[in-house]
Write a protein that holds these residues in place. Structure first.
Motif, PDB file in Angstrom:
ATOM      1  N   ILE A 109      14.949  41.110   6.554  1.00 53.38           N
ATOM      2  CA  ILE A 109      15.851  40.095   7.203  1.00 53.38           C
ATOM      3  C   ILE A 109      17.092  41.036   7.605  1.00 53.38           C
ATOM      4  O   ILE A 109      17.517  42.051   6.947  1.00 53.38           O
ATOM      5  CB  ILE A 109      16.548  39.006   6.271  1.00 53.38           C
ATOM      6  CG1 ILE A 109      15.417  38.153   5.800  1.00 53.38           C
ATOM      7  CG2 ILE A 109      17.597  38.392   6.910  1.00 53.38           C
ATOM      8  CD1 ILE A 109      14.812  37.187   6.890  1.00 53.38           C
ATOM      9  N   CYS A 168      22.710  35.881   5.823  1.00 50.78           N
ATOM     10  CA  CYS A 168      21.308  36.689   5.719  1.00 50.78           C
ATOM     11  C   CYS A 168      21.076  36.799   4.319  1.00 50.78           C
ATOM     12  O   CYS A 168      19.735  36.891   3.906  1.00 50.78           O
ATOM     13  CB  CYS A 168      21.461  37.916   6.474  1.00 50.78           C
ATOM     14  SG  CYS A 168      21.668  37.908   8.312  1.00 50.78           S
ATOM     15  N   TYR A 207      18.785  33.937   3.318  1.00 52.83           N
ATOM     16  CA  TYR A 207      17.397  34.033   3.693  1.00 52.83           C
ATOM     17  C   TYR A 207      16.588  35.169   3.022  1.00 52.83           C
ATOM     18  O   TYR A 207      15.357  34.899   2.680  1.00 52.83           O
ATOM     19  CB  TYR A 207      17.221  34.327   5.322  1.00 52.83           C
ATOM     20  CG  TYR A 207      17.493  33.337   6.184  1.00 52.83           C
ATOM     21  CD1 TYR A 207      16.430  32.333   6.456  1.00 52.83           C
ATOM     22  CD2 TYR A 207      18.669  33.155   6.938  1.00 52.83           C
ATOM     23  CE1 TYR A 207      16.499  31.463   7.477  1.00 52.83           C
ATOM     24  CE2 TYR A 207      18.691  31.817   7.776  1.00 52.83           C
ATOM     25  CZ  TYR A 207      17.856  31.148   7.829  1.00 52.83           C
ATOM     26  OH  TYR A 207      17.790  30.144   8.892  1.00 52.83           O
ATOM     27  N   SER A 208      17.316  36.121   2.721  1.00 52.25           N
ATOM     28  CA  SER A 208      16.445  37.375   2.113  1.00 52.25           C
ATOM     29  C   SER A 208      16.352  36.804   0.537  1.00 52.25           C
ATOM     30  O   SER A 208      15.182  37.513   0.188  1.00 52.25           O
ATOM     31  CB  SER A 208      17.348  38.460   1.983  1.00 52.25           C
ATOM     32  OG  SER A 208      18.536  38.450   1.335  1.00 52.25           O
TER      33      SER A 208
END
Length: 384
Positions: free
Chosen positions: A215, A226, A229-230
């Motif tokens: 990501i 982010c 998401y990671s």
């Protein structure tokens, strides 16, 4: 009364549900209405206790304009005692009106004024008003750097002073703007699950693990987005930071001199670049080029709002050159019709998600699971 005598009753809505689609939001509002009708009809196909299957939750409201460009809000049905949800896309430049014989595209200011006109037309008779504004009006003007206006804070205060109880938005540039209205409902939703779901459907053979995917945040401001998401995808995280020339201002901002990368080796990996919006696209394409120079395998972009303020030519070129493989963007705001034919663009439909939010709020239930769908994401990724 004995506990065994208790009979469970279906929870009642806060008020009769009604949805108002501001100009330019008719398509997504129609989809939301479709889901709500499907969920709320009984075994006989009847919604609530009404006899007609043609029942719609959409309310008839318009903002007609005079030849001078002035307008007024008109609601052609009763709103008394209703739980009203107004959907407004203030960035829909595809809507036009006539002013002194000229066809003029509606600006964010025009859309915002129409929103206030419809609220004013209710005369305080609605039981509750919730504004769903997918991309927050003036959301980028969220803080003061010098002697300048704080437009987003002023707009939020203005709406709540007119009787708006809740404001729903998505992927807000800086959610701290809610500090302007601390005593009212303000929810910032994210299309995390919908983005990942669309990606998995488009590329079912992708290997989503640390050895094959990363990501990437295109700037320091998007790191929190982010990091989520990671974390849920269990991938490593990288970041670019923008070096700007603060001695000049071009198009209202300091130009980016270069993008510097901080992170692990991306060679041979698929990378997902996550940002809240794509405006001109220059920064995003520059980031993608930097990643390809570092021998990234594929560059995918997740962006809630595809504004594409300078057209599609540069993205067509980036796709043809292999710089960007796909851009995933939502239908939360207006998209030019030709975008449907672009091979590099994947639309992420958010209508069912918004319908779920409306349904939950109308029954006064908790939004926690909708705000943080981590379990749904984990379940989705296990199937991959």
């Amino acid at each position: 009364m004995d506990i065994n005598d208790y009979v469970y009753k279906e929870p009642h809505p806060f008020g009769d549900l009604s949805i108002i689609a501001m100009k330019g939001c008719e398509e997504i509002a129609s989809k939301i209405d479709y889901y709500l009708k499907a969920w709320r009809q009984d075994n006989n196909g009847v919604i609530y206790s009404e006899d007609s299957q043609e029942k719609t939750f959409l309310l008839d409201a318009v903002c007609p304009r005079f030849g001078s460009g002035e307008a007024k809000g008109v609601i052609n049905e009763t709103v008394r005692g209703k739980d009203i949800y107004i959907i407004s896309d203030v960035f829909n430049y595809g809507v036009t009106f006539k002013m002194y014989g000229m066809e003029v595209p509606m600006s964010p200011d025009d859309h915002y004024q129409d929103l206030k006109r419809i609220i004013a037309a209710m005369n305080g008779k609605a039981k509750r008003i919730t504004v769903i504004m997918p991309m927050l009006y003036e959301g980028r003007q969220h803080k003061r750097a010098t002697r300048e206006s704080l437009d987003c804070a002023l707009a939020l205060q203005e709406l709540t002073s007119m009787g708006v109880e809740n404001i729903i938005s998505f992927d807000i540039h800086d959610p701290r703007v809610q500090n302007a209205i601390p005593l009212h409902g303000f929810e910032d939703f994210h299309p995390h699950y919908q983005m990942i779901k669309a990606f998995v459907r488009t590329f079912p053979d992708s290997k989503i693990d640390r050895n094959h995917m990363m990501i990437i945040s295109p700037d320091e401001g998007g790191m929190s987005r982010c990091i989520y998401y990671s974390s849920v995808m269990e991938l490593d995280l990288g970041m670019f930071y923008k070096r700007r020339d603060y001695s000049v201002i071009i198009n209202g901002k300091n130009p980016v001199v270069s993008h510097e990368f901080l992170g692990d080796n991306v060679e041979g990996k698929d990378v997902i670049v996550v940002d809240d919006m794509i405006a001109s696209g220059d920064s995003m394409i520059d980031v993608a080029k930097k990643l390809k120079e570092r021998k990234a395998r594929n560059v995918y972009v997740f962006s809630a709002f595809g504004l594409f303020t300078e057209g599609f030519a540069k993205f067509d070129k980036a796709y043809e050159e292999g710089t960007i493989s796909r851009i995933f963007t939502t239908n939360l705001i207006y998209r030019k019709p030709e975008l449907d034919n672009k091979p590099w663009c994947v639309e992420v439909d958010m209508s069912k998600y918004i319908a779920n939010i409306v349904d939950t709020l109308n029954y006064d239930r908790s939004l926690s699971e909708l705000l943080d769908p981590v379990q749904k994401i984990k379940k989705l990724l296990k199937k991959c």
